[in-house]
Design a protein around this motif. Structure first.
Motif, PDB file in Angstrom:
ATOM      1  N   ASP A  61      41.974  35.765  38.316  1.00 23.64           N
ATOM      2  CA  ASP A  61      41.679  37.186  38.476  1.00 23.64           C
ATOM      3  C   ASP A  61      40.488  37.299  39.436  1.00 23.64           C
ATOM      4  O   ASP A  61      39.428  36.709  39.179  1.00 23.64           O
ATOM      5  CB  ASP A  61      41.331  37.803  37.116  1.00 23.64           C
ATOM      6  CG  ASP A  61      41.091  39.311  37.187  1.00 23.64           C
ATOM      7  OD1 ASP A  61      40.703  39.813  38.265  1.00 23.64           O
ATOM      8  OD2 ASP A  61      41.277  39.986  36.156  1.00 23.64           O
ATOM      9  N   PRO A  62      40.622  38.021  40.537  1.00 22.95           N
ATOM     10  CA  PRO A  62      39.515  38.111  41.495  1.00 22.95           C
ATOM     11  C   PRO A  62      38.266  38.766  40.925  1.00 22.95           C
ATOM     12  O   PRO A  62      37.184  38.640  41.504  1.00 22.95           O
ATOM     13  CB  PRO A  62      40.107  38.943  42.646  1.00 22.95           C
ATOM     14  CG  PRO A  62      41.267  39.665  42.055  1.00 22.95           C
ATOM     15  CD  PRO A  62      41.818  38.771  40.992  1.00 22.95           C
ATOM     16  N   GLU A  63      38.406  39.444  39.793  1.00 24.65           N
ATOM     17  CA  GLU A  63      37.255  40.095  39.170  1.00 24.65           C
ATOM     18  C   GLU A  63      36.590  39.217  38.119  1.00 24.65           C
ATOM     19  O   GLU A  63      35.582  39.606  37.530  1.00 24.65           O
ATOM     20  CB  GLU A  63      37.701  41.418  38.512  1.00 24.65           C
ATOM     21  CG  GLU A  63      38.338  42.405  39.469  1.00 24.65           C
ATOM     22  CD  GLU A  63      37.385  42.839  40.564  1.00 24.65           C
ATOM     23  OE1 GLU A  63      36.165  42.949  40.285  1.00 24.65           O
ATOM     24  OE2 GLU A  63      37.837  43.042  41.701  1.00 24.65           O
ATOM     25  N   ILE A  91      45.403  31.313  41.950  1.00 26.57           N
ATOM     26  CA  ILE A  91      46.768  31.497  41.476  1.00 26.57           C
ATOM     27  C   ILE A  91      47.502  32.539  42.295  1.00 26.57           C
ATOM     28  O   ILE A  91      48.702  32.412  42.567  1.00 26.57           O
ATOM     29  CB  ILE A  91      46.769  31.862  39.974  1.00 26.57           C
ATOM     30  CG1 ILE A  91      46.326  30.633  39.150  1.00 26.57           C
ATOM     31  CG2 ILE A  91      48.143  32.339  39.515  1.00 26.57           C
ATOM     32  CD1 ILE A  91      46.234  30.880  37.659  1.00 26.57           C
ATOM     33  N   TRP A  92      46.789  33.605  42.763  1.00 28.18           N
ATOM     34  CA  TRP A  92      47.484  34.642  43.531  1.00 28.18           C
ATOM     35  C   TRP A  92      47.876  34.154  44.927  1.00 28.18           C
ATOM     36  O   TRP A  92      48.765  34.732  45.544  1.00 28.18           O
ATOM     37  CB  TRP A  92      46.639  35.912  43.619  1.00 28.18           C
ATOM     38  CG  TRP A  92      45.278  35.737  44.229  1.00 28.18           C
ATOM     39  CD1 TRP A  92      44.947  35.724  45.550  1.00 28.18           C
ATOM     40  CD2 TRP A  92      44.045  35.565  43.523  1.00 28.18           C
ATOM     41  NE1 TRP A  92      43.600  35.554  45.719  1.00 28.18           N
ATOM     42  CE2 TRP A  92      43.003  35.456  44.487  1.00 28.18           C
ATOM     43  CE3 TRP A  92      43.711  35.507  42.171  1.00 28.18           C
ATOM     44  CZ2 TRP A  92      41.667  35.290  44.142  1.00 28.18           C
ATOM     45  CZ3 TRP A  92      42.380  35.334  41.828  1.00 28.18           C
ATOM     46  CH2 TRP A  92      41.381  35.228  42.800  1.00 28.18           C
ATOM     47  N   GLN A  93      47.248  33.085  45.413  1.00 26.18           N
ATOM     48  CA  GLN A  93      47.678  32.496  46.676  1.00 26.18           C
ATOM     49  C   GLN A  93      48.733  31.418  46.468  1.00 26.18           C
ATOM     50  O   GLN A  93      49.719  31.348  47.203  1.00 26.18           O
ATOM     51  CB  GLN A  93      46.487  31.887  47.417  1.00 26.18           C
ATOM     52  CG  GLN A  93      45.574  32.905  48.082  1.00 26.18           C
ATOM     53  CD  GLN A  93      44.536  32.245  48.975  1.00 26.18           C
ATOM     54  OE1 GLN A  93      44.318  31.037  48.914  1.00 26.18           O
ATOM     55  NE2 GLN A  93      43.891  33.035  49.807  1.00 26.18           N
ATOM     56  N   GLU A  94      48.518  30.574  45.466  1.00 20.87           N
ATOM     57  CA  GLU A  94      49.447  29.476  45.211  1.00 20.87           C
ATOM     58  C   GLU A  94      50.780  29.976  44.649  1.00 20.87           C
ATOM     59  O   GLU A  94      51.817  29.339  44.841  1.00 20.87           O
ATOM     60  CB  GLU A  94      48.826  28.477  44.222  1.00 20.87           C
ATOM     61  CG  GLU A  94      47.464  27.950  44.628  1.00 20.87           C
ATOM     62  CD  GLU A  94      47.518  26.873  45.696  1.00 20.87           C
ATOM     63  OE1 GLU A  94      48.642  26.464  46.069  1.00 20.87           O
ATOM     64  OE2 GLU A  94      46.445  26.425  46.132  1.00 20.87           O
ATOM     65  N   GLN A  95      50.718  31.096  43.921  1.00 23.50           N
ATOM     66  CA  GLN A  95      51.900  31.661  43.273  1.00 23.50           C
ATOM     67  C   GLN A  95      52.474  30.745  42.196  1.00 23.50           C
ATOM     68  O   GLN A  95      53.655  30.851  41.835  1.00 23.50           O
ATOM     69  CB  GLN A  95      52.987  31.978  44.315  1.00 23.50           C
ATOM     70  CG  GLN A  95      52.596  33.037  45.346  1.00 23.50           C
ATOM     71  CD  GLN A  95      52.433  34.420  44.716  1.00 23.50           C
ATOM     72  OE1 GLN A  95      53.390  35.004  44.217  1.00 23.50           O
ATOM     73  NE2 GLN A  95      51.220  34.927  44.760  1.00 23.50           N
TER      74      GLN A  95
END
Length: 248
Positions: A61-63, A91-95
């Protein structure tokens, strides 16, 4: 029409801290996962679709600050993402959420049985392994515990080793000698419970193979010398009887 790309507005590895500034207080927190990684480097030398991180920040989570497992394995991601390597795992880049996470319990309690377990469950890490060879009595747990995420809750998986079909590996522990230490170590296993070799095992096997080959060559050399000696003795006996061996 403008296309919306949600990844465009999320931070990158370079924009996020790659350290949680928490010192490692036990040597084996690095040695244990390092051994698991080098075994995979041997076992999956020809594969490029996996990544094993050690003491690396995993951002979900970026936050929120990163969570930092002692070790984690992700399948379905590039083995080498760039020449610089990964600064952290986003995780949001690696998926891909790591399918396997490892925590090694040291003298300083780190929430392995509560806070971290809850966090790993929330991000969807399929398997969570807690290795606690030194303080399991203090913590009232077993030295080796494997959990599988089912309906958002970690369920204990029993056995040693424990087979993990989703990554086609088993995880377990047994005594061995690595880095000069003889003690229990974590290893990867096949489905039949056979331990995959470590670099030390491979080196020893090659040493034994070379030694066997050297002994075989020495035996062949000795045999050839014996044949030559026997032939020389035979020729000498023929000459003693007045027989020229060259005329035979």
């Amino acid at each position: 029409m403008v296309q919306y790309n949600p990844l465009q507005y999320l931070p990158t590895e370079e924009e996020l801290p790659n350290s949680d500034n928490t010192p490692v207080d036990n040597e084996f927190q690095l040695l244990i996962p390092h051994l698991l990684r080098v075994i995979l480097c041997l076992l999956w030398a020809n594969r490029t679709d996996w990544f094993f991180g050690i003491n690396m920040g995993v951002y979900y989570d970026p936050e929120q600050p990163a969570i930092v497992p002692d070790g984690f394995l992700s399948l379905g991601v590039p083995r080498h993402k760039s020449n610089r390597g990964r600064l952290s795992y986003l995780i949001w880049q690696e998926q891909v959420v790591p399918q396997f996470v490892l925590e090694y319990v040291s003298q300083t309690k780190g929430g392995e049985y509560d806070d971290k377990m809850t966090k790993y469950a929330s991000i969807g890490a399929l398997y969570y392994v807690i290795y606690n060879p030194d303080y399991w009595r203090r913590d009232k747990h077993d030295p080796f515990e494997v959990y599988r995420l089912e309906n958002g809750v970690y369920i204990r998986q029993f056995g040693n080793p424990v087979w993990i079909p989703e990554i086609d590996l088993g995880i377990g522990y047994e005594s061995g000698t690595h880095h000069g230490w003889t003690r229990d170590w974590l290893y990867w296993y096949d489905q039949n419970g056979n331990r995959f070799p470590t670099p030390e095992n491979v080196i020893e096997q090659e040493r034994q193979r070379a030694e066997t080959e050297s002994q075989r060559a020495e035996s062949e050399h000795q045999r050839a010398e014996n044949v030559q000696q026997q032939l020389a003795e035979l020729m000498a006996k023929l000459q003693e009887r007045g027989i020229n061996p060259d005329e035979l």
